[in-house]
Design a protein around this motif. Sequence first.
Motif, PDB file in Angstrom:
ATOM      1  N   VAL A   1      -2.117   4.024  -3.872  1.00 27.60           N
ATOM      2  CA  VAL A   1      -2.025   2.882  -4.784  1.00 27.60           C
ATOM      3  C   VAL A   1      -1.939   1.594  -3.978  1.00 27.60           C
ATOM      4  N   THR A   2      -2.773   0.622  -4.351  1.00 28.76           N
ATOM      5  CA  THR A   2      -2.718  -0.704  -3.725  1.00 28.76           C
ATOM      6  C   THR A   2      -2.907  -1.772  -4.797  1.00 28.76           C
ATOM      7  N   PRO A   3      -1.868  -2.522  -5.150  1.00 26.39           N
ATOM      8  CA  PRO A   3      -2.078  -3.695  -5.999  1.00 26.39           C
ATOM      9  C   PRO A   3      -2.858  -4.753  -5.210  1.00 26.39           C
ATOM     10  N   THR A   4      -3.871  -5.359  -5.831  1.00 21.63           N
ATOM     11  CA  THR A   4      -4.700  -6.335  -5.133  1.00 21.63           C
ATOM     12  C   THR A   4      -4.356  -7.773  -5.508  1.00 21.63           C
ATOM     13  N   ARG A   5      -3.349  -7.951  -6.349  1.00 12.32           N
ATOM     14  CA  ARG A   5      -2.877  -9.295  -6.666  1.00 12.32           C
ATOM     15  C   ARG A   5      -1.489  -9.510  -6.093  1.00 12.32           C
TER      16      ARG A   5
ATOM     17  N   PHE B   1       6.429  -8.247 -10.671  1.00 13.74           N
ATOM     18  CA  PHE B   1       5.426  -7.223 -10.937  1.00 13.74           C
ATOM     19  C   PHE B   1       4.153  -7.541 -10.167  1.00 13.74           C
ATOM     20  N   GLN B   2       3.312  -6.522 -10.002  1.00 18.99           N
ATOM     21  CA  GLN B   2       2.006  -6.664  -9.365  1.00 18.99           C
ATOM     22  C   GLN B   2       0.962  -5.908 -10.166  1.00 18.99           C
ATOM     23  N   THR B   3      -0.252  -6.444 -10.177  1.00 20.42           N
ATOM     24  CA  THR B   3      -1.347  -5.829 -10.921  1.00 20.42           C
ATOM     25  C   THR B   3      -2.603  -5.816 -10.032  1.00 20.42           C
ATOM     26  N   GLY B   4      -3.772  -5.691 -10.678  1.00 15.14           N
ATOM     27  CA  GLY B   4      -5.006  -5.567  -9.917  1.00 15.14           C
ATOM     28  C   GLY B   4      -5.029  -4.282  -9.120  1.00 15.14           C
ATOM     29  N   MET B   5      -4.728  -3.180  -9.767  1.00 13.53           N
ATOM     30  CA  MET B   5      -4.474  -1.926  -9.077  1.00 13.53           C
ATOM     31  C   MET B   5      -5.754  -1.256  -8.567  1.00 13.53           C
ATOM     32  N   LYS B   6      -5.669  -0.700  -7.379  1.00 12.22           N
ATOM     33  CA  LYS B   6      -6.666   0.239  -6.858  1.00 12.22           C
ATOM     34  C   LYS B   6      -5.945   1.574  -6.706  1.00 12.22           C
ATOM     35  N   MET B   7      -6.326   2.554  -7.508  1.00 13.46           N
ATOM     36  CA  MET B   7      -5.637   3.845  -7.515  1.00 13.46           C
ATOM     37  C   MET B   7      -6.657   4.970  -7.407  1.00 13.46           C
ATOM     38  N   GLY B   8      -6.329   5.974  -6.614  1.00 15.57           N
ATOM     39  CA  GLY B   8      -7.191   7.136  -6.505  1.00 15.57           C
ATOM     40  C   GLY B   8      -6.422   8.340  -6.024  1.00 15.57           C
ATOM     41  N   GLY B   9      -6.799   9.519  -6.540  1.00 20.97           N
ATOM     42  CA  GLY B   9      -6.110  10.730  -6.114  1.00 20.97           C
ATOM     43  C   GLY B   9      -6.437  11.902  -7.004  1.00 20.97           C
ATOM     44  N   THR B  10      -5.453  12.779  -7.157  1.00 18.46           N
ATOM     45  CA  THR B  10      -5.653  14.041  -7.870  1.00 18.46           C
ATOM     46  C   THR B  10      -4.588  14.221  -8.939  1.00 18.46           C
ATOM     47  N   LEU B  11      -5.032  14.618 -10.128  1.00 21.87           N
ATOM     48  CA  LEU B  11      -4.142  14.915 -11.255  1.00 21.87           C
ATOM     49  C   LEU B  11      -4.277  16.392 -11.607  1.00 21.87           C
TER      50      LEU B  11
ATOM     51  N   THR C   1       0.867  -1.181   0.000  1.00 22.43           N
ATOM     52  CA  THR C   1       0.000   0.000   0.000  1.00 22.43           C
ATOM     53  C   THR C   1       0.900   1.226   0.000  1.00 22.43           C
ATOM     54  N   TYR C   2       0.707   2.109  -0.998  1.00 18.02           N
ATOM     55  CA  TYR C   2       1.678   3.180  -1.216  1.00 18.02           C
ATOM     56  C   TYR C   2       1.000   4.537  -1.398  1.00 18.02           C
TER      57      TYR C   2
ATOM     58  N   SER D   1      -7.908   1.141 -12.253  1.00 16.47           N
ATOM     59  CA  SER D   1      -7.673  -0.248 -11.859  1.00 16.47           C
ATOM     60  C   SER D   1      -6.707  -0.968 -12.792  1.00 16.47           C
ATOM     61  N   ALA D   2      -6.488  -0.444 -14.003  1.00 14.91           N
ATOM     62  CA  ALA D   2      -5.559  -1.065 -14.949  1.00 14.91           C
ATOM     63  C   ALA D   2      -4.182  -0.431 -14.772  1.00 14.91           C
ATOM     64  N   GLY D   3      -3.177  -1.261 -14.630  1.00 12.41           N
ATOM     65  CA  GLY D   3      -1.823  -0.755 -14.452  1.00 12.41           C
ATOM     66  C   GLY D   3      -0.974  -1.786 -13.734  1.00 12.41           C
ATOM     67  N   HIS D   4       0.215  -1.366 -13.318  1.00 12.60           N
ATOM     68  CA  HIS D   4       1.104  -2.323 -12.667  1.00 12.60           C
ATOM     69  C   HIS D   4       2.219  -1.616 -11.906  1.00 12.60           C
ATOM     70  N   VAL D   5       2.743  -2.335 -10.928  1.00  9.56           N
ATOM     71  CA  VAL D   5       3.991  -2.007 -10.247  1.00  9.56           C
ATOM     72  C   VAL D   5       5.039  -2.990 -10.753  1.00  9.56           C
ATOM     73  N   ASP D   6       6.233  -2.490 -11.039  1.00  6.82           N
ATOM     74  CA  ASP D   6       7.298  -3.355 -11.543  1.00  6.82           C
ATOM     75  C   ASP D   6       8.599  -2.999 -10.845  1.00  6.82           C
ATOM     76  N   ARG D   7       9.359  -4.054 -10.470  1.00  2.78           N
ATOM     77  CA  ARG D   7      10.662  -3.852  -9.823  1.00  2.78           C
ATOM     78  C   ARG D   7      11.723  -4.674 -10.518  1.00  2.78           C
TER      79      ARG D   7
END
Length: 439
Positions: A158-162, A188-198, A137-138, A210-216
């Motif tokens: 941001v929280t990947p749910t997978r 990598f992780q997917t199943g994203m929950k993202m919310g905020g301000t742009l 959770t980031y 919800s579409a996206g990924h974290v990659d390391r």
Amino acid sequence: MNTDWHTYPFRLVADDPALDFPAAEGVHDDQESDTWFIAGELTGATGRTFAFLTIFNKNRPGGTVVADFYTMALFDCDTGEYGTYTDYDMPPKNMQPDARPKMTMAAGYCDIRYDSSAGPVAWTACRDADGELLPYTYRVSLRGIDQAGQTMELDLEVTPTRAPVPVGADSYGGAITCFGQPDTYSYFQTGMKMGGTLRWGEQRDEVTGSAGHVDRQWFPKYAGGGGTGGDPRCRSHEWRTINLDNGVDMSIWHQFDRMDGNALQPFSGATVSYPDPTVAPECAEDVEIVTSSYVRWPNSIRPLVRPPALDRFMPDLHHLRSAALELDLVGEPLVPAPAHGLPIEYMEGPYRYHGTMRGEPVTGFAIYERSLAMYRDWELVDVLAVASGDHELAGRIRSLLAAGSRSEARKLLRDNITGMDDNSRDVAEALHELLAKED
């Protein structure tokens, strides 16, 4: 070690502590390069559709030299516009007596901060009321200034749910060869929950996605040449992470040896994550990609390392197939020619895929990255063949070049340019000019 990925500590790969969490999310002081990457699709309260990406890149060539950078980009998927920003912390400027590294990183968990010229940025792990880490959770706070001088700001939770997925799944356990370096680790992780301000120039929108990924990734040696004798362009790649509407997510790598005719190199293949948590991730190494168009590199965007040629072309439209996955997809850009000012030529941006998987129709959002810049004579012939569809002409030019008859190849090009469409003519003129310089 805990086997439930939802709680820390967690070991992703049995008998390999390199992928223990939360340590895998933090800096690896014994590795010369560490990369943190996050990207996704966002929908605004206004109904607008955006995409974003960010890269935090730690580099310690030789173990001591600081050569870091931070990149942020925003994409307007409705208009096709994009903004990109990269801030470097490089020698010789950062070798002054009073210089301090712009990037700070924590070991053992995710806490990355970078003091950019557009303002401080951060990607940090969240904690509960007792100060304990909340797994995966980031908070992500990004700042940048686009090519038009507009400010870019993105603040997300941001929280990947997978669960994390090791690249290569059980076949490789996340330990792959990347850019010529064995024992590079990646997940990598997917199943994203993202919310905020742009915020982007005059635009301001509350966004979710919800579409996206974290990659390391982390590399034993400097990623920009540590596995290729110091030449950052000796290896090129294509990498796409696709989120399909059937719930399947996949990370697909293709790597190329630029010194061996762009021969395919390991690791090249797809790592697949399924929506059913009881279905194990899968690795398929039979992925074939056929490029059906190329796009010119925009010279308004300059890589850090001096380009080898003025005219460079990057893969664009393509067809992707895998018999093992029963996969047949066509990829099309949502933003044309999304070039970024990274150390070498990198295009990266949002794509839309459509096709079939196991006989069922699918569509999906993706982020597609490529560094396969085509600029050598034989590469431009390949680009011309795709652009024009005239494989007979391309074959005749190849034969002339192989025979050393460069003047005749130029004449053949000149005689055929008039009847070409704009895209074909652009490539043909670039090839003609290159041959004239080298003749």
